[in-house]
Design a protein around this motif. Sequence first.
Motif, short mmCIF file in Angstrom:
data_model
loop_
_atom_site.label_atom_id
_atom_site.label_comp_id
_atom_site.label_asym_id
_atom_site.label_seq_id
_atom_site.Cartn_x
_atom_site.Cartn_y
_atom_site.Cartn_z
N UNK A 45 71.80 95.99 -6.14
CA UNK A 45 72.42 94.96 -5.30
C UNK A 45 73.76 95.42 -4.72
N UNK A 46 73.77 96.56 -4.07
CA UNK A 46 74.99 97.07 -3.43
C UNK A 46 75.38 96.12 -2.30
N UNK A 47 76.65 95.73 -2.27
CA UNK A 47 77.14 94.77 -1.27
C UNK A 47 78.08 95.48 -0.31
N UNK A 48 77.60 95.78 0.88
CA UNK A 48 78.42 96.47 1.87
C UNK A 48 78.97 95.54 2.95
N UNK A 49 78.41 94.37 3.07
CA UNK A 49 78.90 93.43 4.08
C UNK A 49 80.23 92.85 3.60
N UNK A 50 81.31 93.06 4.35
CA UNK A 50 82.64 92.61 3.89
C UNK A 50 82.73 91.11 3.64
N UNK A 51 82.11 90.31 4.49
CA UNK A 51 82.19 88.86 4.33
C UNK A 51 81.52 88.43 3.03
N UNK A 52 80.33 88.96 2.79
CA UNK A 52 79.62 88.60 1.56
C UNK A 52 80.37 89.13 0.34
N UNK A 53 80.89 90.35 0.44
CA UNK A 53 81.62 90.94 -0.67
C UNK A 53 82.86 90.12 -0.99
N UNK A 54 83.57 89.71 0.04
CA UNK A 54 84.81 88.95 -0.16
C UNK A 54 84.54 87.60 -0.83
N UNK A 55 83.56 86.87 -0.33
CA UNK A 55 83.28 85.55 -0.90
C UNK A 55 82.73 85.66 -2.31
N UNK A 106 86.03 97.73 -0.85
CA UNK A 106 87.12 97.23 -1.67
C UNK A 106 88.48 97.62 -1.09
N UNK A 107 88.55 98.83 -0.52
CA UNK A 107 89.81 99.32 0.08
C UNK A 107 89.62 99.49 1.58
N UNK A 108 89.04 98.51 2.23
CA UNK A 108 88.72 98.66 3.64
C UNK A 108 89.98 98.76 4.49
N UNK A 109 89.80 99.41 5.61
CA UNK A 109 90.90 99.72 6.53
C UNK A 109 91.97 100.60 5.88
N UNK A 110 91.58 101.26 4.80
CA UNK A 110 92.49 102.19 4.15
C UNK A 110 93.53 101.54 3.26
N UNK A 116 81.22 89.56 -15.40
CA UNK A 116 80.77 89.29 -14.02
C UNK A 116 81.68 89.90 -12.96
N UNK A 117 82.99 89.93 -13.21
CA UNK A 117 83.92 90.52 -12.25
C UNK A 117 83.74 92.03 -12.20
N UNK A 118 83.62 92.65 -13.37
CA UNK A 118 83.40 94.10 -13.43
C UNK A 118 82.13 94.46 -12.67
N UNK A 119 81.07 93.72 -12.91
CA UNK A 119 79.80 94.03 -12.25
C UNK A 119 79.89 93.86 -10.74
N UNK A 120 80.58 92.83 -10.29
CA UNK A 120 80.71 92.65 -8.85
C UNK A 120 81.49 93.80 -8.23
N UNK A 121 82.55 94.23 -8.88
CA UNK A 121 83.36 95.33 -8.35
C UNK A 121 82.57 96.64 -8.32
N UNK A 122 81.71 96.85 -9.31
CA UNK A 122 80.89 98.06 -9.32
C UNK A 122 79.86 98.03 -8.19
N UNK A 123 79.42 96.84 -7.80
CA UNK A 123 78.40 96.72 -6.75
C UNK A 123 78.97 96.86 -5.34
N UNK A 124 80.28 96.72 -5.20
CA UNK A 124 80.92 96.82 -3.88
C UNK A 124 81.46 98.23 -3.69
N UNK A 125 81.05 98.95 -2.64
CA UNK A 125 81.55 100.31 -2.42
C UNK A 125 83.07 100.35 -2.29
N UNK A 126 83.64 101.49 -2.62
CA UNK A 126 85.08 101.65 -2.56
C UNK A 126 85.64 101.46 -1.16
N UNK A 127 84.87 101.85 -0.14
CA UNK A 127 85.36 101.71 1.23
C UNK A 127 85.32 100.27 1.72
#
Length: 550
Positions: free
Chosen positions: A162-172, A444-448, A431-442
Motif C-alpha cells: 500500500x505505497x502512498x505516493x499521492x500527496x493529498x492522500x498521504x497528507x490526510x 514526506x520531504x516533498x519540494x526538498x 499505526x503512525x510508524x506504518x503510515x510513514x513507512x508506506x509514504x516514500x521519502x520524496x
Amino acid sequence: MLENKAGVVLGRLFERNAGHDTSGPVFDPVFDDGETERVVRSRGRRLVERYWGHYVAFLQSGDGQEQYVLRDPTGGLPCFRLDAGGIEVIVSDMEDYVRLDLARFSINWQHVTAFFHHVRLVTEATGFNEVAQLNAGECLAIANNGKTRSSYWDPVAVCKANVIEDPERARSSLRDEIQACINAWASCYQGVVLELSGGLDSSVVAACLAKANSSPKVLCVNFYSEDAEGDERPFARAAARRTGFGLVESQLDATGESLEGQLDKSRLPTPAVLGLVGKATSHRARLVADERAGAVFTGRGGDQLFQHDNGDHVAAEFAHRHGLRPKLFEIIVDTARATRRSIWSVLAAALRDGVFKRAHDPYAEFETPPILTDTAEAALESGAYRHAWVDGAAGLPASKIRQIFHVVDCQPFHQLPYPYAELVHPLVSQPVIERCLQVPGYVLARRGVGRALLREAFGDDLPAEIANRQSKGGTTTHLIRTMLANRTFMREFLLDGTLVREGILDRAALEKRLSERALVLGVDTASILKATRAEAWLRNWADVDRHTAA
C-alpha cells in the motif's frame, strides 16, 4: 485478561481505527470468547494485525501444550528473557529479578563495546550474557519439545504494501493516523504533562491533544538552558498560546548541579537506556504530582519517522522506484535548492544509489570511537550492534533502509526511567510508524523540505513560525558547560574506572579528551558522554556478582 484463562495482555492495547472518529470515545478492546479464540488460534499474530499499543501478551494454546509471549512492534514495554534452571523467566524489571537471587550475572563486554558505536543500541543481546531481549514484534513459543521465535511484524513488508505516493492522500492519512493515536492515548488519562520544546513534533502533539475527544487536562513544560541553542521558549510559548494550554518554563543550570548527582542509579539490562537525571527529572516529577497527571507525553520520534533528512537519498528513492522519469529532475532541483548542493552532485547520487541501486548500509557509517582500545575494537563483532530489521531491508531504497534504522532507534525512548508516571511517545505508535513507512521519502520531504508532509498536514493548527521553522534546538553547548563544571569528577570517574581497568577504553586517549581545551572545543564530547553512561551502568551493578564478569 482473555476469556477461558487463555492468557493476559499487559500494558495498553487499542483496537485499530477506533480513534478515527475524533468526536467519539476510544475504548480498550473487549475480548469475548470468539475474539479470544481467534487471538489464540493465530498464536497472537491477530494482536499485531488488528490491535496496537504498548503491551506484552502471554497466551496459551487451547490444549495447554504451548505458551506464547508476544511483544508489541514498537517495543513499548521492556521484555527480557532469562533461564532459571531450565525455566523460562520473562521480566520487565531486572531489579525485581535480582532480588530473588536466582542467578549469577556476567558482563557482556561485546554489548558494552558496541554501545560506543551506537548510543541507541537495540539488539537481542543485552549487557549481561545471561539476559536476552525479546525483540519488538517477536513471539516466543514455548512447548515441551523446545522454544521457537517468530517475527510477527516486518517493516520491509509494510514498506512494500500500500505505497502512498499521492500527496493529498498521504497528507490526510498521516494526519488522521496521528490524531487517532493521540486520541487513543489521551483517553487513558485525566491529566497529562506534555514536554513542549517548541519544535515541530511536540507542537503537533500539543495541537492533537487540544482536539482529543476525551479532553484531558494538559500542562506543558519547557526545559531551556541559558545558551541560545538550548532556549526555544518563544516557540513553546507560541504553541501553548495556540492550544490554550498552560506552560511552565524550567531553566537547566550547567554549573549548579553536580554530574555525579545526575547519574541515573537505575539497574537496567543495558547502558543504552541509562541517562542523566537532574533538575529536569525532579521538576517533571513534581509537576506530575501537583497536576495528578497520569502520563508524560513527548514529541519524540519525529526526526526518525517524518523524513527530517532531505538529502540525496530522497531523490535516489524516486529513481529507485521509477527510474529516469521527468519527475526525478524536479525532485533533484528541489533537493539541490534546499540542501544548497549542486544539481550535478544530487543527480550523481540519484544515479548511483537509485538507478544503479548501490547497496546501502547505515552501520557502515559508524566510525571507530577514538577512546576505545585497539584490543576492544578488534574483538568487536559487527553483529553486536546490527538489527535484523535493518539487515532484512537490503533491497529497499536507501532512504527506506535509513528510516527502518531510525524506527529501531525509537525503541530505547520507551525504556527511559520515568517511575512517577507513564511515559508516552504518541508519534511512535504502530499505526503512525506504518503510515510513514508506506509514504516514500520524496513525499514526506516533498519540494526538498524536511518533514514537509507533516508541516502541511498540521499547518492550520500550528503557529506559522513553528510550521515553517527549519532550525532545531540542541543541548551540545549545555552538555559541554556541564562537563567543564564537573571535569575533576569526570577525570576521577573515568580514568580510574572499570572501563579503563577492563581494557575497553584507552586511558591516554580518554585523558586527552578530558582536558579543558578539548572540552571547550567540543572534541568528541559524544564519546565522553557515552563513557560516563557506560561507567555509571557498570557501577550500578557492582554488587551483583561482578566477579563473574567475562
